[in-house]
Structure formats: C-alpha cells, structure tokens
Design a protein around this motif. Sequence first.
Motif, mmCIF file in Angstrom:
data_model
loop_
_atom_site.group_PDB
_atom_site.id
_atom_site.type_symbol
_atom_site.label_atom_id
_atom_site.label_comp_id
_atom_site.label_asym_id
_atom_site.label_seq_id
_atom_site.Cartn_x
_atom_site.Cartn_y
_atom_site.Cartn_z
ATOM 1 N N PHE A 186 0.833 -1.209 0.000
ATOM 2 C CA PHE A 186 0.000 0.000 0.000
ATOM 3 C C PHE A 186 0.868 1.260 0.000
ATOM 4 O O PHE A 186 0.625 2.202 -0.763
ATOM 5 C CB PHE A 186 -0.920 -0.017 1.221
ATOM 6 N N THR A 187 1.895 1.278 0.831
ATOM 7 C CA THR A 187 2.764 2.463 0.914
ATOM 8 C C THR A 187 3.582 2.649 -0.360
ATOM 9 O O THR A 187 3.863 3.790 -0.768
ATOM 10 C CB THR A 187 3.716 2.354 2.125
ATOM 11 N N ASN A 201 2.677 1.827 -3.442
ATOM 12 C CA ASN A 201 1.834 2.219 -4.579
ATOM 13 C C ASN A 201 1.040 3.497 -4.330
ATOM 14 O O ASN A 201 0.285 3.941 -5.196
ATOM 15 C CB ASN A 201 0.861 1.084 -4.912
ATOM 16 N N PHE A 202 1.192 4.086 -3.164
ATOM 17 C CA PHE A 202 0.410 5.266 -2.801
ATOM 18 C C PHE A 202 0.789 6.474 -3.660
ATOM 19 O O PHE A 202 1.955 6.725 -3.949
ATOM 20 C CB PHE A 202 0.627 5.610 -1.330
ATOM 21 N N THR A 203 -0.244 7.219 -4.060
ATOM 22 C CA THR A 203 -0.057 8.526 -4.704
ATOM 23 C C THR A 203 -1.019 9.509 -4.052
ATOM 24 O O THR A 203 -1.986 9.112 -3.394
ATOM 25 C CB THR A 203 -0.343 8.470 -6.212
ATOM 26 N N ASP A 249 -4.769 9.187 -4.227
ATOM 27 C CA ASP A 249 -5.475 8.161 -3.447
ATOM 28 C C ASP A 249 -6.065 8.706 -2.152
ATOM 29 O O ASP A 249 -6.871 8.018 -1.505
ATOM 30 C CB ASP A 249 -4.522 7.008 -3.092
ATOM 31 N N ILE A 250 -5.688 9.916 -1.783
ATOM 32 C CA ILE A 250 -6.078 10.440 -0.472
ATOM 33 C C ILE A 250 -7.586 10.402 -0.220
ATOM 34 O O ILE A 250 -8.031 9.948 0.837
ATOM 35 C CB ILE A 250 -5.524 11.872 -0.272
ATOM 36 N N ILE A 290 -8.667 6.768 0.734
ATOM 37 C CA ILE A 290 -8.026 6.013 1.824
ATOM 38 C C ILE A 290 -8.229 6.645 3.191
ATOM 39 O O ILE A 290 -7.830 6.077 4.206
ATOM 40 C CB ILE A 290 -6.502 5.872 1.585
ATOM 41 N N GLN A 291 -8.847 7.830 3.216
ATOM 42 C CA GLN A 291 -9.014 8.489 4.506
ATOM 43 C C GLN A 291 -10.484 8.490 4.928
ATOM 44 O O GLN A 291 -11.384 8.466 4.113
ATOM 45 C CB GLN A 291 -8.458 9.905 4.459
ATOM 46 N N LEU A 303 -6.494 7.505 8.473
ATOM 47 C CA LEU A 303 -6.419 6.368 7.556
ATOM 48 C C LEU A 303 -7.580 5.413 7.824
ATOM 49 O O LEU A 303 -7.964 5.200 8.975
ATOM 50 C CB LEU A 303 -5.092 5.619 7.735
ATOM 51 N N SER A 309 7.207 5.187 5.607
ATOM 52 C CA SER A 309 6.347 5.769 4.569
ATOM 53 C C SER A 309 4.932 6.002 5.078
ATOM 54 O O SER A 309 4.230 6.909 4.604
ATOM 55 C CB SER A 309 6.302 4.852 3.347
ATOM 56 N N ILE A 316 2.428 9.334 4.500
ATOM 57 C CA ILE A 316 1.071 9.274 3.947
ATOM 58 C C ILE A 316 0.083 9.941 4.895
ATOM 59 O O ILE A 316 -0.783 10.729 4.476
ATOM 60 C CB ILE A 316 0.668 7.808 3.686
#
Length: 268
Positions: free
Chosen positions: A132-133, A135-137, A140-141, A144-145, A150, A256, A260
Amino acid sequence: MKNIIEEETDFFSGKNLTRFFVLLTIFLILFFSYIYIASHLNWGFNMSDKNMIGDAIGGISAPFIGISTCILTFIAFYVQYDFNKKQSIFIKKQHVNEFVTEFNQTFNLIKINDNLSDTLKVAKINNVINEFTENFTADDIPSIQKNGELDINIVLDMLNAKQFYDVTSIFFNYYNPARKFIIFLDIVIREFSHIDINEKEKFNIVNNFIIKFEIVTTPEIVNFLVFNLMATPKTVIKNKDFMIKCFKNHYGTNKSIFGIYQQIQDSL
C-alpha cells in the motif's frame, strides 16, 4: 530493553574521592620531605637556628592547612549534596519502577490470541501494508481516509483482493488486540504526569512496552500497530502525536506510513 533512567557519576564520589585523598597525601609527604631535606642541605633554606624551625614550619604549613581545611569543608558539603542527589535519583527510580510494574500488570490483561502470534499470517498483513505504501499517490487520499484518519478497511480490502481469506475471516482477532494495545499506550502516556521524568525517559518506557508487545506476538505486527494508530481518531487517543513520535523512532516501522498520514492531514 533500554534503561529508563541513566545513572550519573561525579568526581567527588567513590573511587575518585579516594584517589583525590591519596594524591593529596602523597603531595604533602613529598612537600614536607623536600622542606626537611632542603633545610639540611641548605637548598635555599638556612635553618641552623633551631629556634626558628617551629616558626618556619608553622609559617610554611599554615597556608596549606588553611587551604586543606577549605577543601575538606567543600568536599564534606559536596558529599552531602551528592548523597542527596543520588537519594533523589533512587526515589525517582523507585517511583518509575512502581509505575512500570503497575502497567505491566495492566498489559498482561490484554488478551493475545494465537493468531496474533502466527508470524506467517501476520506477515501477510505486513506485506499488504508495505505494498500500500509503495503504490500510494496523492490522488489516493480521498479514497483512503475517513474523517481525516487512515481507513482501517484498506488493509481488509487488500487482504481480500489477494485472497488471504485465512486472515480476513478472523481479521478482528488481529485488529482488536492491536487497538487495545494502542489505547493502553495512550493511558500510559497520560499517566506520565504523575512521575517526574523527561521526554527521553518517556520514550524509553513506551518503546519498552512496544518491544514487549512484539515479544508476546511477533515483530511483524509493528506496521499493523502503526496503521491502527493512524486509523484511530484523536477523540479516542489523546496522545496520538506523542505515540507517532515513539513509533517513528522504533526500529522496523515502515516510515512511509507517517508520510502518507501527514499528507492526509495537510489535505484537510
């Protein structure tokens, strides 16, 4: 585990104080021996008049006796000060030990099931968190929040996507003890106000409890603990910021995740 409180050493204590007195004694012996020998060999001293010997010795020794008296008085007061300081440290250690012992008993009440100690299954959770960390961009926020934190369901969804059903079917057997431990740490930090310790000592206590949790479960659990922490709102955990600092300094954590979480906070 790290020592919570480091001991202090002083010059005028123990062996150092003994060395000081030995050196002072040797100096005085050598000095008066020189006076005696020099007076007999006429090395700058004329003491042929025996009536002047007492006056000479008294005149020579008086300043040294006065200085020695001042030094010994200072040492006496310093030794008392040093004793009081060490006694204060001892009492502080005693309070800290009682504090840790009390919370060790509370820690033992957290039920650790066999699944949480299964390294292979916990490793699957750890792997999806690392993926997950990676591939995060920033795009995605929004997904994923949840209310600025999170979303713990991300882990569950990724486990399902990888068909790790042996973990997802009992997911709360991992989630519940981890969440209870996070809340336990929050209580420990809150109670720090009752003992006089600095921030480094607080870090050491929290770190020791994290290590203990890893010992009774598996070191692979640490990233799930961090993710759980990031998913728990500050209304539940009052000392979340301090706990984040503790986990940041803990070995084995995926740093990471903190980046995030910070991006989520900055986006609000």
